[in-house]
Design a protein around this motif. Structure first.
Motif, mmCIF file in Angstrom:
data_model
loop_
_atom_site.group_PDB
_atom_site.id
_atom_site.type_symbol
_atom_site.label_atom_id
_atom_site.label_comp_id
_atom_site.label_asym_id
_atom_site.label_seq_id
_atom_site.Cartn_x
_atom_site.Cartn_y
_atom_site.Cartn_z
ATOM 1 N N LEU A 16 11.291 2.827 -9.767
ATOM 2 C CA LEU A 16 10.602 2.264 -8.736
ATOM 3 C C LEU A 16 11.185 2.511 -7.384
ATOM 4 N N GLY A 17 12.765 2.292 -7.530
ATOM 5 C CA GLY A 17 13.453 2.482 -5.992
ATOM 6 C C GLY A 17 13.376 3.417 -5.342
ATOM 7 N N TYR A 18 12.916 4.620 -5.930
ATOM 8 C CA TYR A 18 12.431 5.760 -5.001
ATOM 9 C C TYR A 18 11.445 5.502 -4.105
ATOM 10 N N CYS A 19 10.598 4.526 -4.518
ATOM 11 C CA CYS A 19 9.605 4.400 -3.569
ATOM 12 C C CYS A 19 9.558 3.261 -2.435
ATOM 13 N N VAL A 20 10.684 2.743 -2.547
ATOM 14 C CA VAL A 20 10.882 2.174 -1.259
ATOM 15 C C VAL A 20 12.463 2.270 -0.629
ATOM 16 N N GLN A 21 12.763 2.046 0.730
ATOM 17 C CA GLN A 21 13.840 2.183 1.479
ATOM 18 C C GLN A 21 14.729 1.177 1.359
ATOM 19 N N ILE A 22 15.467 0.608 0.336
ATOM 20 C CA ILE A 22 16.042 -0.596 0.349
ATOM 21 C C ILE A 22 17.593 -0.283 0.159
ATOM 22 N N LYS A 61 0.859 -1.167 -0.038
ATOM 23 C CA LYS A 61 -0.134 -0.076 0.017
ATOM 24 C C LYS A 61 1.028 1.466 0.168
ATOM 25 N N ALA A 62 1.802 1.354 0.745
ATOM 26 C CA ALA A 62 2.832 2.580 0.902
ATOM 27 C C ALA A 62 3.520 2.789 -0.433
ATOM 28 N N SER A 63 4.207 1.627 -1.084
ATOM 29 C CA SER A 63 4.938 2.126 -2.068
ATOM 30 C C SER A 63 3.891 2.359 -3.431
ATOM 31 N N TRP A 64 2.682 1.644 -3.425
ATOM 32 C CA TRP A 64 1.863 2.116 -4.471
ATOM 33 C C TRP A 64 1.289 3.609 -4.440
ATOM 34 N N ARG A 65 1.259 4.117 -3.151
ATOM 35 C CA ARG A 65 0.743 5.504 -2.734
ATOM 36 C C ARG A 65 1.933 6.349 -3.531
ATOM 37 N N CYS A 66 3.337 5.926 -3.635
ATOM 38 C CA CYS A 66 4.197 6.646 -3.967
ATOM 39 C C CYS A 66 4.388 6.449 -5.706
#
Length: 202
Positions: A192-198, A168-173
């Motif tokens: 897409l990596g910008y939408c997760v902290q990895i 849900k959080a990554s889709w919001r981004c």
């Protein structure tokens, strides 16, 4: 924290990656633009079998084909075939098992692996690897690039815009990157990596 100019969920995106306005022209986030291409204004979507192949003519339509018989190769003779969107076979896909792996591994953005027999793959990282239930990196070549010491997509943490699955959080981004002028999603999978902290090294 979101502000008036940064919608909720887009705080991790670089400045300029989203826009409040669109001219409705398709653009690529990868920077590769298609020149002098007639843009279709109509959509043609059909469930088809190979027997319907002779009924199709080259046209100015965007084409989506749902192949209920699983035969894709014999459509390659058509000039428009490379631009058409073809469905994915999900015969060996188990939704419950996949979602349990996503939850156990804490994956914010993921995709089911493609069969090694698939003819529709572009990045080796997306192919199923024997004996692994999750793979985040590959040490082989991707195209002409060696991935042995490379720590960025498509060698690591890469999810292609073929069948992505979002938390849900990554889709919001990610939603804010899917604009009217990015409907084909070329290059979006590299952002897409910008939408997760990895950690890109994992």
């Amino acid at each position: 924290m979101a502000t008036k100019n940064t919608p909720y969920g887009t705080e991790t995106l670089p400045e300029g990656i989203i826009s409040t306005k669109s001219d409705f022209e398709m653009r690529s986030l990868s920077g590769h633009e298609e020149k002098n291409r007639n843009k279709p204004k109509n959509l043609l979507a059909f469930a088809v079998g190979i027997k319907q192949k002779e009924n199709f003519l080259s046209s100015d339509f965007a084409v989506i084909l749902f192949h209920y018989d699983g035969i894709l190769d014999e459509w390659r003779e058509f000039e428009w075939n490379q631009r058409a969107i073809h469905d994915l076979g999900v015969d060996n896909f188990n939704t419950e098992r996949y979602l349990s792996i996503v939850k156990e591994e804490g994956l914010e953005i993921s995709q089911p692996a493609l069969s090694p027999k698939s003819t529709e793959w572009h990045h080796q990282l997306t192919l199923r690897q024997q004996g692994k239930r999750v793979h985040r990196r590959i040490d082989e070549k991707v195209g002409n690039m060696s991935c042995e010491n490379f720590t960025h997509p498509p060698c690591t943490g890469f999810v292609e815009m073929m069948a992505p699955v979002f938390s849900k959080a990554s889709w919001r981004c990610a939603w804010h990157m899917i604009q009217n002028d990015l409907v084909h999603a070329w290059g979006l999978d590299f952002e897409l990596g910008y939408c997760v902290q990895i950690d890109p090294n994992t």
